[in-house]
Every structure is written in C-alpha cells, then in structure tokens.
Design an enzyme around this catalytic site. Structure first.
Site, short mmCIF file in Angstrom:
data_model
loop_
_atom_site.label_atom_id
_atom_site.label_comp_id
_atom_site.label_asym_id
_atom_site.label_seq_id
_atom_site.Cartn_x
_atom_site.Cartn_y
_atom_site.Cartn_z
N CYS A 41 0.81 -1.23 0.00
CA CYS A 41 0.00 0.00 0.00
C CYS A 41 0.85 1.27 0.00
O CYS A 41 0.33 2.35 -0.29
CB CYS A 41 -0.95 0.00 1.18
SG CYS A 41 -1.96 -1.48 1.24
N HIS A 49 -3.38 7.07 2.70
CA HIS A 49 -3.83 5.76 2.22
C HIS A 49 -5.20 5.46 2.84
O HIS A 49 -5.39 5.60 4.05
CB HIS A 49 -2.81 4.69 2.63
CG HIS A 49 -3.27 3.31 2.33
ND1 HIS A 49 -3.78 2.95 1.11
CD2 HIS A 49 -3.31 2.19 3.11
CE1 HIS A 49 -4.12 1.67 1.14
NE2 HIS A 49 -3.84 1.19 2.34
N ASN A 85 -10.33 -0.13 -0.01
CA ASN A 85 -8.87 -0.08 0.04
C ASN A 85 -8.31 -0.69 -1.25
O ASN A 85 -8.44 -1.89 -1.47
CB ASN A 85 -8.39 -0.85 1.27
CG ASN A 85 -6.88 -0.89 1.39
OD1 ASN A 85 -6.15 -0.53 0.47
ND2 ASN A 85 -6.40 -1.35 2.54
#
Ligand code: UT7
Length: 333
Positions: free
Chosen positions: A111, A259, A289
C-alpha cells in the site's frame, strides 16, 4: 532542481459491489462494514487487468499534462497484484499506451507502493537521469482475496491511479510565497513484521526437491488489529518527521492525502496530529482499500474536482504490508 506533478489520471472497473452484495457471500452486515471501516461500496474487476487499468490511468494523466506517450522517459508501476510475473506490468503499460521511448519497471511496496514509486521517480529526476515519469499505483486485489473470509474480503477494491511527474528546472513561485515541488520525503520498512499482512505466491518448487513443495494458491492473510495499531502510530510519526525535515508544522499543510484503509485510522491520525478532519479528504466509502492505487486515485479525484489549488501544500502518507510506511510533503503547481 525538484520535481512536480503536472497531470493526474485514474481508472476504476465499472462493477460496483455494495456491502449489501457482500451480505450474500459472508456473514456480515452493511452496518458493521460502514461503522468499522467507512466503506459502502468498492469496484471489482470483471476482466480488467492491472495493466489495463494502469494504462487507462496513464492515458488520462498524459492528457491532463498535455503530453504525448512518446515523450515519456520512465514508467514506474507500483503493484502487489500483477497478473503476470513476466513481463512486468510497467512494460505492458508501455506497450498499451505506446510509450516507445520509456524505460519501464515495477516496484512493490504494497500500500506504500505509489509513494515509494513517486520518491524513486523524484530521485531519478533530481539526479538528472530522466526529465519525466509516469508514476502509477494499480491493483486488482479481488483475485488475491478469499471471498469466504469476512475479515478481509469486505476491505479491498480494484483500480489504478497515475501521476505525470516532470523535472522543475527553474523555480516556480506561487503567489503565497511557496515554491512548487517536492519538499521532503520519509520512507521506512520493517521486514520483521512480514507475517502481519502477507500473500504467499509460489514457494520453492523444482525438479531437485525430494518432496514437492507445490502448494495450492493462497489468499491475503491479515492480522487487521496489528495493521491498525501500526498505522495509527507510524503514520502520524512519519508525517511529523517529513514536516520537520522541511522546517514545517501541520499548520503549514492544506491537505493530507492518506492511504484509504479505514476511515477510523484516518480519524485517529487527524486527532493525533491535532488537525481538523476536514483537511483529510476521503473516498474510501466509494472505492474501499485499493492498496497502492488509493493515494493516486484520490489525488486525481481531488485534482479534477478543483479541490487542489496551485500553491497548496500537500502531505501524502501511506502504510502497508512489509510493513512499509512513508510520507511526502510537496507544493502543488
Ligand atoms: O492497507 C493496509 C491493509 N489493511 C488494513 O489497513 C487493515 C487495518 N485494520 C482494520 O481496518 C480493522 O482491524 C478491520 C476493519 C480489519 C477489523 O476491524 P476491528 O474493529 O479491528 O474488528 P476485529 O477484527 O477486532 O473484530 C471484531 C469482531 C470479531 O468478532 P468477535 O470475536 O468480537 O465476536 C470479528 O469476528 O467483528 C468480527 N468481524 C466481523 N463481523 C461482521 C470481523 N469481520 C467482520 C465482518 N462482518 N466483515
């Protein structure tokens, strides 16, 4: 010499999967998912590959920057979910968009991938090796998720975002007295925490092993609470470190683009930084996500809606498997 982002683009699969849809697959509820994560729906690929989505995002970023694919010198694709080990996704993107003069390779920091790729592009540009780069975060995580595991399948989505980054050879000063471009960056990794979030691909397997190690395909394994605890501590720490390096404080920042893993993580980071939540834009409700794609997709959304203005100071911050983390501070323009 610094670098600046002059165009952004993104691409999402068309299929929307709502929390209600997931109630059909696993024992969960729309209420639980909204309350614990902030997610309402996510986009899921019905055939788009990481390369397809990344190429679309790149074409949009090039168009926004007013550049042609032939002008691109470097393509960096951050991904942890490519369909192919060989060739790399960046070479497939190069082929799809016709960036015949570019050098292209992938980078995997989960990520934190987009952030690490942006930093890599900046370093290359600052070193004078390239004048520009397409930096991409692209994922099709839906193929790595166990759709019977309610603790992970509700979280993830598919998509790609891209930024066209250019060398800024002459200083560009904004009316508010800020100089456009990258101001500081912090990145870190803690490989001792690999088991917190992992996805095994192929273990050692060859003709010389007495016993074959060939394993069934494995899905994403995650200790959600450990990732959560890591994020709410590490993200504010590295943001403060990056600001400190630039001689700045949180008050000098207009937008924190984090994020998008969990709305509660972002709220906690805002509290720890003693900063209004309104400075932390979110789109997790609509896309979930998307690992390395979350930051560039949100950046593109904000850029296109006019929410980012020339002279705005932006902090990007990501965290993820590795464990990896980082923060960048830059002035838009
Ligand atoms: O990009 C980085 C990737 N990962 C992350 O960022 C993940 C970070 N972590 C998180 O976002 C949160 O830890 C989760 C959203 C994954 C989980 O939220 P939580 O508040 O930490 O829940 P929990 O794991 O403590 O589970 C609480 C309860 C458990 O039931 P019991 O043991 O209390 O009876 C779980 O079994 O909720 C249960 N549960 C669910 N219930 C309904 C777990 N998943 C679900 C679900 N629906 N989907």
């Amino acid at each position: 010499m610094t670098s600046r982002i002059t165009g952004t683009g993104s691409a999402l699969p068309e299929k929307r999967v709502t929390n209600i849809d997931l109630q059909e697959l696993v024992e969960t509820s729309d209420e639980w998912i909204r309350e614990r994560t902030g997610i309402v729906e996510r986009r899921i690929s019905t055939g788009d590959t990481v390369a397809d989505l990344s190429a679309k995002a790149c074409e949009r970023a090039l168009q926004a920057a007013g550049k042609t694919a032939q002008e691109v010198e470097l393509i960096l694709v951050a991904t942890c979910s490519p369909e192919m080990l060989l060739p790399c996704c960046a070479c497939q993107v190069q082929d799809q968009i016709g960036a015949v003069n570019a050098v292209a390779f992938d980078l995997n920091a989960a990520c934190s991938g987009f952030l690490f790729a942006l930093n890599t592009a900046h370093a290359y540009i600052q070193a004078g090796l390239y004048n520009n780069a397409l930096v991409v975060g692209g994922e099709v995580l839906s193929k790595l998720v166990d759709w019977k595991d309610r603790s992970t399948c509700i979280l993830f989505g598919d998509g790609a975002g891209a930024a066209y980054v250019e060398a800024s050879t002459q200083d560009i000063w904004c009316p508010n007295g800020r100089r456009v471009g990258m101001e500081s960056m912090v990145q870190g990794s803690d490989g001792t925490r690999a088991n917190v979030l992992s996805c095994v691909q192929r273990t050692v397997h060859n003709a010389f092993l007495e016993q074959s190690n060939k394993e069934e395909f494995q899905y994403i394994q995650m200790d959600g609470q450990e990732v959560y605890k890591f994020a709410i501590k590490q993200v504010p720490t590295c943001i403060l470190e990056a600001l400190d390096k630039a001689g700045l404080t949180t008050e000098d920042v207009d937008l924190f683009i984090l994020h998008q893993a969990n709305e509660r993580i972002i709220e906690s980071v805002a509290r720890r930084l003693k900063t209004a939540l309104s400075k932390f834009p979110m789109n997790i409700d609509k896309v979930g996500n998307m690992s390395s794609a979350t930051i560039p997709v949100l950046l593109d959304e904000l850029n296109r809606s006019g929410a980012i203005k020339q002279g705005d100071r932006i902090v990007l911050s990501g965290f993820g498997a590795g464990l990896t983390y980082g923060a960048d501070v830059f002035v838009w323009g």
